[in-house]
Design an enzyme around this catalytic site. Sequence first.
Site, PDB file in Angstrom:
ATOM      1  N   ASP A 107      -4.270  -6.620   5.004  1.00 54.05           N
ATOM      2  CA  ASP A 107      -5.318  -7.475   5.581  1.00 54.05           C
ATOM      3  C   ASP A 107      -5.350  -8.845   4.907  1.00 54.05           C
ATOM      4  O   ASP A 107      -5.894  -9.793   5.455  1.00 54.05           O
ATOM      5  CB  ASP A 107      -6.680  -6.803   5.423  1.00 54.05           C
ATOM      6  CG  ASP A 107      -6.794  -5.571   6.309  1.00 54.05           C
ATOM      7  OD1 ASP A 107      -6.305  -5.641   7.460  1.00 54.05           O
ATOM      8  OD2 ASP A 107      -7.340  -4.546   5.867  1.00 54.05           O
ATOM      9  N   LYS A 131     -13.676   0.218  15.394  1.00 51.18           N
ATOM     10  CA  LYS A 131     -12.395  -0.496  15.584  1.00 51.18           C
ATOM     11  C   LYS A 131     -11.966  -0.459  17.049  1.00 51.18           C
ATOM     12  O   LYS A 131     -11.360  -1.409  17.555  1.00 51.18           O
ATOM     13  CB  LYS A 131     -11.303   0.109  14.694  1.00 51.18           C
ATOM     14  CG  LYS A 131     -11.507  -0.209  13.220  1.00 51.18           C
ATOM     15  CD  LYS A 131     -10.490   0.494  12.333  1.00 51.18           C
ATOM     16  CE  LYS A 131     -11.025   0.521  10.897  1.00 51.18           C
ATOM     17  NZ  LYS A 131     -10.198   1.290   9.978  1.00 51.18           N
ATOM     18  N   LYS A 161       9.126 -17.220 -10.766  1.00 51.80           N
ATOM     19  CA  LYS A 161       8.374 -16.108 -11.354  1.00 51.80           C
ATOM     20  C   LYS A 161       7.179 -16.654 -12.145  1.00 51.80           C
ATOM     21  O   LYS A 161       7.335 -17.582 -12.951  1.00 51.80           O
ATOM     22  CB  LYS A 161       9.298 -15.307 -12.260  1.00 51.80           C
ATOM     23  CG  LYS A 161       8.622 -14.105 -12.863  1.00 51.80           C
ATOM     24  CD  LYS A 161       9.533 -13.383 -13.837  1.00 51.80           C
ATOM     25  CE  LYS A 161       8.738 -12.293 -14.536  1.00 51.80           C
ATOM     26  NZ  LYS A 161       9.425 -11.771 -15.703  1.00 51.80           N
ATOM     27  N   PHE A 200      -4.381   3.010  14.617  1.00 53.86           N
ATOM     28  CA  PHE A 200      -4.658   4.058  13.640  1.00 53.86           C
ATOM     29  C   PHE A 200      -5.778   3.581  12.726  1.00 53.86           C
ATOM     30  O   PHE A 200      -5.988   2.372  12.567  1.00 53.86           O
ATOM     31  CB  PHE A 200      -3.405   4.366  12.807  1.00 53.86           C
ATOM     32  CG  PHE A 200      -2.553   5.440  13.415  1.00 53.86           C
ATOM     33  CD1 PHE A 200      -1.883   5.218  14.601  1.00 53.86           C
ATOM     34  CD2 PHE A 200      -2.441   6.686  12.801  1.00 53.86           C
ATOM     35  CE1 PHE A 200      -1.107   6.208  15.176  1.00 53.86           C
ATOM     36  CE2 PHE A 200      -1.663   7.684  13.356  1.00 53.86           C
ATOM     37  CZ  PHE A 200      -0.996   7.452  14.544  1.00 53.86           C
ATOM     38  N   LYS A 242     -11.481  -4.145  18.430  1.00 52.09           N
ATOM     39  CA  LYS A 242     -10.115  -4.603  18.699  1.00 52.09           C
ATOM     40  C   LYS A 242      -9.740  -4.432  20.172  1.00 52.09           C
ATOM     41  O   LYS A 242      -8.608  -4.704  20.559  1.00 52.09           O
ATOM     42  CB  LYS A 242      -9.129  -3.859  17.796  1.00 52.09           C
ATOM     43  CG  LYS A 242      -9.461  -4.016  16.296  1.00 52.09           C
ATOM     44  CD  LYS A 242      -8.321  -3.590  15.394  1.00 52.09           C
ATOM     45  CE  LYS A 242      -8.757  -3.593  13.943  1.00 52.09           C
ATOM     46  NZ  LYS A 242      -7.652  -3.687  12.983  1.00 52.09           N
ATOM     47  N   ASN A 287       0.858  -1.190   0.000  1.00 51.22           N
ATOM     48  CA  ASN A 287       0.000   0.000   0.000  1.00 51.22           C
ATOM     49  C   ASN A 287       0.893   1.239   0.000  1.00 51.22           C
ATOM     50  O   ASN A 287       2.113   1.134  -0.029  1.00 51.22           O
ATOM     51  CB  ASN A 287      -0.955  -0.030   1.209  1.00 51.22           C
ATOM     52  CG  ASN A 287      -0.182  -0.124   2.497  1.00 51.22           C
ATOM     53  OD1 ASN A 287       0.570   0.768   2.862  1.00 51.22           O
ATOM     54  ND2 ASN A 287      -0.337  -1.248   3.204  1.00 51.22           N
TER      55      ASN A 287
HETATM   56  N1  CTP Z   1      -3.997  -3.616  11.920  1.00 53.83           N
HETATM   57  C1  CTP Z   1      -3.283  -4.673  12.408  1.00 53.83           C
HETATM   58  N2  CTP Z   1      -3.241  -5.857  11.719  1.00 53.83           N
HETATM   59  C2  CTP Z   1      -3.897  -5.987  10.554  1.00 53.83           C
HETATM   60  C3  CTP Z   1      -4.628  -4.886  10.039  1.00 53.83           C
HETATM   61  C4  CTP Z   1      -4.643  -3.711  10.752  1.00 53.83           C
HETATM   62  O1  CTP Z   1      -2.676  -4.563  13.489  1.00 53.83           O
HETATM   63  N3  CTP Z   1      -3.827  -7.131   9.893  1.00 53.83           N
HETATM   64  C5  CTP Z   1      -4.017  -2.384  12.714  1.00 53.83           C
HETATM   65  C6  CTP Z   1      -3.371  -1.192  12.028  1.00 53.83           C
HETATM   66  O2  CTP Z   1      -1.997  -1.108  12.325  1.00 53.83           O
HETATM   67  C7  CTP Z   1      -4.151  -0.028  12.600  1.00 53.83           C
HETATM   68  C8  CTP Z   1      -5.519  -0.601  12.878  1.00 53.83           C
HETATM   69  O3  CTP Z   1      -5.353  -2.026  12.910  1.00 53.83           O
HETATM   70  O4  CTP Z   1      -3.614   0.413  13.808  1.00 53.83           O
HETATM   71  C9  CTP Z   1      -6.574  -0.276  11.900  1.00 53.83           C
HETATM   72  O5  CTP Z   1      -6.158  -0.588  10.611  1.00 53.83           O
HETATM   73  P1  CTP Z   1      -7.076  -0.291   9.345  1.00 53.83           P
HETATM   74  O6  CTP Z   1      -6.405  -0.859   8.133  1.00 53.83           O
HETATM   75  O7  CTP Z   1      -7.533   1.110   9.310  1.00 53.83           O
HETATM   76  O8  CTP Z   1      -8.342  -1.131   9.682  1.00 53.83           O
HETATM   77  P2  CTP Z   1      -8.651  -2.625   9.541  1.00 53.83           P
HETATM   78  O9  CTP Z   1      -8.785  -3.194  10.894  1.00 53.83           O
HETATM   79  O10 CTP Z   1      -7.651  -3.288   8.652  1.00 53.83           O
HETATM   80  O11 CTP Z   1     -10.076  -2.588   8.877  1.00 53.83           O
HETATM   81  P3  CTP Z   1     -10.498  -2.088   7.403  1.00 53.83           P
HETATM   82  O12 CTP Z   1      -9.340  -2.436   6.514  1.00 53.83           O
HETATM   83  O13 CTP Z   1     -11.703  -2.871   7.146  1.00 53.83           O
HETATM   84  O14 CTP Z   1     -10.752  -0.634   7.533  1.00 53.83           O
END
Ligand code: CTP
Length: 417
Positions: free
Chosen positions: A278, A337, A288, A323, A341, A209
């Site tokens: 995610d 969240k 490859k 975050f 969480k 990303n």
């Molecule tokens: N996070 C994490 N592990 C993951 C995904 C996210 O620890 N596999 C943590 C990120 O570091 C951040 C928080 O969860 O502090 C929120 O991440 P974000 O990507 O905004 O949300 P998601 O929980 O991934 O949900 P979505 O993608 O559906 O918004």
Amino acid sequence: MLQGKTVVLGVSGGIAAYKIPNLASMLKKLHANVEVIMTGNACHFITPTTFESLTGNKCLVDTFDRNFQFQVEHVELAKRADLFMIAPATANVIARIAHGLADDMLTTTFLACQAPKLIVPAMNTRMYENPITQDNLRICRKYGMGIIEPAQGYLACGDVGAGKMPEPAELLDHIRQEIGCKKDLTGKRILVTAGPTREAIDPVRYITNHSTGRMGYAIAQAAAWRGAEVTLISGPVELKPPLGVRVVPVTSAREMFEAVIAAAGTQDAIIKAAAVADYRPAVVGTEKIKKSDEEMNISLERTDDILAWLGAHRREGQFLCGFSMETEHVLENSRAKLEKKNVDMIVANSLRMEGAGFGADTNVVTVITRDGIKELEKMPKSQVAHRILDRIFGADEGSRDHERDPVNAGNRERKDC
Ligand code: CTP
């Protein structure tokens, strides 16, 4: 950050002296009072007038023979100093300060000074590696002076090796580390994650990303400057490691998960600024993947949610901050969240907001806790970092008026440190 601080720069006679005006100018921009003392030999490389123009202060040069006033000036300056840095420090000056010789303005003031002292050796590699110089540096360390190790590189004399003075920006970081902030987080252990993760598709390609890691790095640096013991678990980024921070580099979400759970048990606070993938490819090609004329699909599987794991396994009293980057319904999604969480705080931002998001120097965040919501206006990420730490460690009482008072917002960074 350095308003009200007096930094004394001692400049001795090495070619690296030409870089010190740049450092003096950087310090002035941070509102420090900069006083420069040069040895007679330093004046062969650069003139006192350069420093006087940049600092607005008289540049002192070696002499005891001019008048009495000069003889006491060194004591007065030594008393006013908040920090004394000698850069470049030649082998000769290092030898003199190691043994308490005080035979010019620089060494006399140095000996009279009780403020923190930083020595920046810069010389030919053979001189630097000479056991006599190394012994002298050991003595300086023994007396509590900080030694900033020289970099390796191509030296003015044509040799390649240790002895190169670090760049002014790095010297500035050392000064900020020493006197830039109140050490209100001393004794705290803080874990920060930053940057993106990379999920391999095959040996050539990966999914990632746009995260640059800047927000997380700013938090790690601010926490270290405030005296915390900081571990930064970082995905692949282009940033230099923050000074005084233990950096653990990782690549994938799996590696980040393992590094975080290995360190989590001893932390007072964990701040998860990383943009963790995610999903990852369910199967990683060992060779490859070659293209064909057919459509292609990649099957993805979920990664571990590291923050959720921390929420379920937190040690007593540990503070968890996540975050949340959103493009719509920022508050609702981010608040969800917090609950899902089981964390104490979510720092939410919207990609749609000008001045927020990936790669910018600034951020516009909303801090969500169980007690309420606090919107911060646009400010540099370095400042957002301090605000987040203030809220986590309950040090933000004094800053609340400022948050309601945009007129004084510009004073905020100075107030932090
Ligand atoms: N996070 C994490 N592990 C993951 C995904 C996210 O620890 N596999 C943590 C990120 O570091 C951040 C928080 O969860 O502090 C929120 O991440 P974000 O990507 O905004 O949300 P998601 O929980 O991934 O949900 P979505 O993608 O559906 O918004």
